[in-house]
Design a protein around this motif. Sequence first.
Motif, PDB file in Angstrom:
ATOM      1  N   GLU A 134       0.844  -1.190   0.000  1.00 39.29           N
ATOM      2  CA  GLU A 134       0.000   0.000   0.000  1.00 39.29           C
ATOM      3  C   GLU A 134       0.880   1.241   0.000  1.00 39.29           C
ATOM      4  OE1 GLU A 134      -3.529  -0.438   2.889  1.00 39.29           O
ATOM      5  OE2 GLU A 134      -1.929  -1.680   3.759  1.00 39.29           O
ATOM      6  N   ASP A 135       0.236   2.406  -0.111  1.00 41.09           N
ATOM      7  CA  ASP A 135       0.959   3.660   0.069  1.00 41.09           C
ATOM      8  C   ASP A 135       1.365   3.810   1.528  1.00 41.09           C
ATOM      9  OD1 ASP A 135       1.009   4.847  -2.549  1.00 41.09           O
ATOM     10  OD2 ASP A 135      -1.152   5.142  -2.378  1.00 41.09           O
ATOM     11  N   THR A 136       2.117   4.873   1.809  1.00 41.30           N
ATOM     12  CA  THR A 136       2.533   5.168   3.173  1.00 41.30           C
ATOM     13  C   THR A 136       1.399   5.845   3.940  1.00 41.30           C
ATOM     14  OG1 THR A 136       4.256   6.233   4.506  1.00 41.30           O
ATOM     15  CG2 THR A 136       3.436   7.448   2.597  1.00 41.30           C
ATOM     16  N   LYS A 140      -2.303  13.898   6.884  1.00 41.16           N
ATOM     17  CA  LYS A 140      -3.180  14.597   5.956  1.00 41.16           C
ATOM     18  C   LYS A 140      -3.107  13.896   4.611  1.00 41.16           C
ATOM     19  CE  LYS A 140      -4.314  19.171   4.112  1.00 41.16           C
ATOM     20  NZ  LYS A 140      -3.933  20.618   4.085  1.00 41.16           N
ATOM     21  N   LYS A 141      -4.255  13.534   4.079  1.00 40.67           N
ATOM     22  CA  LYS A 141      -4.306  12.752   2.845  1.00 40.67           C
ATOM     23  C   LYS A 141      -3.677  13.512   1.675  1.00 40.67           C
ATOM     24  CE  LYS A 141      -7.525  10.661  -0.451  1.00 40.67           C
ATOM     25  NZ  LYS A 141      -8.939  10.417  -0.794  1.00 40.67           N
ATOM     26  N   LEU A 142      -2.800  12.826   0.972  1.00 41.66           N
ATOM     27  CA  LEU A 142      -2.234  13.316  -0.285  1.00 41.66           C
ATOM     28  C   LEU A 142      -2.730  12.390  -1.378  1.00 41.66           C
ATOM     29  CD1 LEU A 142      -0.313  15.281  -1.744  1.00 41.66           C
ATOM     30  CD2 LEU A 142       1.551  13.668  -1.288  1.00 41.66           C
ATOM     31  N   LYS A 143      -3.530  12.902  -2.293  1.00 41.58           N
ATOM     32  CA  LYS A 143      -4.210  12.075  -3.283  1.00 41.58           C
ATOM     33  C   LYS A 143      -3.227  11.186  -4.035  1.00 41.58           C
ATOM     34  CE  LYS A 143      -7.285  12.310  -7.286  1.00 41.58           C
ATOM     35  NZ  LYS A 143      -8.128  11.207  -6.805  1.00 41.58           N
ATOM     36  N   GLY A 144      -3.552   9.883  -4.057  1.00 44.95           N
ATOM     37  CA  GLY A 144      -2.742   8.917  -4.799  1.00 44.95           C
ATOM     38  C   GLY A 144      -1.512   8.447  -4.072  1.00 44.95           C
ATOM     39  N   GLU A 145      -1.256   9.000  -2.847  1.00 42.42           N
ATOM     40  CA  GLU A 145      -0.030   8.627  -2.138  1.00 42.42           C
ATOM     41  C   GLU A 145      -0.277   8.379  -0.655  1.00 42.42           C
ATOM     42  OE1 GLU A 145       3.242  11.266  -2.862  1.00 42.42           O
ATOM     43  OE2 GLU A 145       2.690  11.604  -4.951  1.00 42.42           O
ATOM     44  N   THR A 146      -1.500   8.016  -0.319  1.00 45.98           N
ATOM     45  CA  THR A 146      -1.843   7.813   1.088  1.00 45.98           C
ATOM     46  C   THR A 146      -2.634   6.513   1.242  1.00 45.98           C
ATOM     47  OG1 THR A 146      -2.022  10.219   1.340  1.00 45.98           O
ATOM     48  CG2 THR A 146      -2.944   8.855   3.110  1.00 45.98           C
ATOM     49  N   ARG A 147      -2.260   5.704   2.209  1.00 44.73           N
ATOM     50  CA  ARG A 147      -2.983   4.460   2.452  1.00 44.73           C
ATOM     51  C   ARG A 147      -4.281   4.756   3.217  1.00 44.73           C
ATOM     52  NH1 ARG A 147       0.983   1.925   7.186  1.00 44.73           N
ATOM     53  NH2 ARG A 147      -0.152   2.813   8.978  1.00 44.73           N
ATOM     54  N   ILE A 148      -5.199   3.832   3.162  1.00 42.49           N
ATOM     55  CA  ILE A 148      -6.497   4.012   3.811  1.00 42.49           C
ATOM     56  C   ILE A 148      -6.382   3.762   5.308  1.00 42.49           C
ATOM     57  CG2 ILE A 148      -7.709   3.332   1.708  1.00 42.49           C
ATOM     58  CD1 ILE A 148      -8.310   0.635   3.034  1.00 42.49           C
ATOM     59  N   PRO A 149      -7.325   4.267   6.107  1.00 45.58           N
ATOM     60  CA  PRO A 149      -7.277   4.013   7.557  1.00 45.58           C
ATOM     61  C   PRO A 149      -7.499   2.535   7.872  1.00 45.58           C
ATOM     62  CG  PRO A 149      -8.786   5.822   7.018  1.00 45.58           C
ATOM     63  CD  PRO A 149      -8.437   5.150   5.733  1.00 45.58           C
ATOM     64  N   ALA A 150      -6.924   2.099   8.987  1.00 42.53           N
ATOM     65  CA  ALA A 150      -7.186   0.740   9.460  1.00 42.53           C
ATOM     66  C   ALA A 150      -8.645   0.625   9.867  1.00 42.53           C
ATOM     67  CB  ALA A 150      -6.281   0.417  10.642  1.00 42.53           C
ATOM     68  N   GLY A 151      -9.153  -0.600   9.818  1.00 40.73           N
ATOM     69  CA  GLY A 151     -10.549  -0.812  10.191  1.00 40.73           C
ATOM     70  C   GLY A 151     -11.110  -2.049   9.530  1.00 40.73           C
TER      71      GLY A 151
END
Length: 267
Positions: A134-136, A140-151
């Motif tokens: 996944e992404d890192t 703050k979300k950076l479009k296309g470069e941020t993984r989703i929250p755990a859950g």
Amino acid sequence: MGSVVRFIIILLVVFALVLFAMRPDILEDVWLWITGLIGLIVKLFERVWNFLEKKFKPQTTSVPAVASGGSVAEFRPGPVAPSASRSFDNRTIEDFPRPKFNGITLELKRLRDDGTSTLGALSIDGEFYCYTLEDTHRDKKLKGETRIPAGEYPVEFNRVLTKMTQRYRDSEFYSEWFTFHLELKGVPGFAGVYIHNGGHHGHTDGCILVSTDYVEKTEDSPVTLTNSRNTFKDLYIKLQEKLNLGIRVRILIQNETDQHNPNSSPS
């Protein structure tokens, strides 16, 4: 007047004795009739007695509490003291098992975040299946470069024929088995989060890539997946079969504990 009554009674008694002497079988019938009459009278007496008892029975009232000053204090129920959990026969709510999930559970345990990508391990119903990329993490979300929250998220087909879906269907590798993308539903702050194949974090765009093998530190990425297409095909067909039968699929994503992520602590 009294003598007339006595004469009538004597006459009836004589008549009864003569009748019983001539027809002794009548005695049995008369006795049954008398017995039934007595029972009816007793039942009627009980009903009248119960009615009179309810009618004239004195009403009892509760004695109000007396305050310390000698005056009568009005009684009001006090508030129930709060507790951490309600008990049932000396057990707490936590002692009762939660409803079991009736379906397939994918569990993604994030292993490490190197600041560019996140490597993880994917299990199906408790058995290791493959690695994930996944992404890192970013605060703050950076479009296309941020993984989703755990859950916990349902995994379902995104039954919309998008341009990407059509490209997959037209591809020679996917055309025989691919129908719609496997999407994680209800991800806060994200849309179109899919499970699919790819080589490195540049292919994720917030999605989850899968592969049975990977290599470290290539020119393109700190982690590169090397068997992603075949892994995704096997996983897709496995989940496709369950979903087409109406069996639910969910994914549980658990964060790692990684102190080397320069962006922030994982979440």
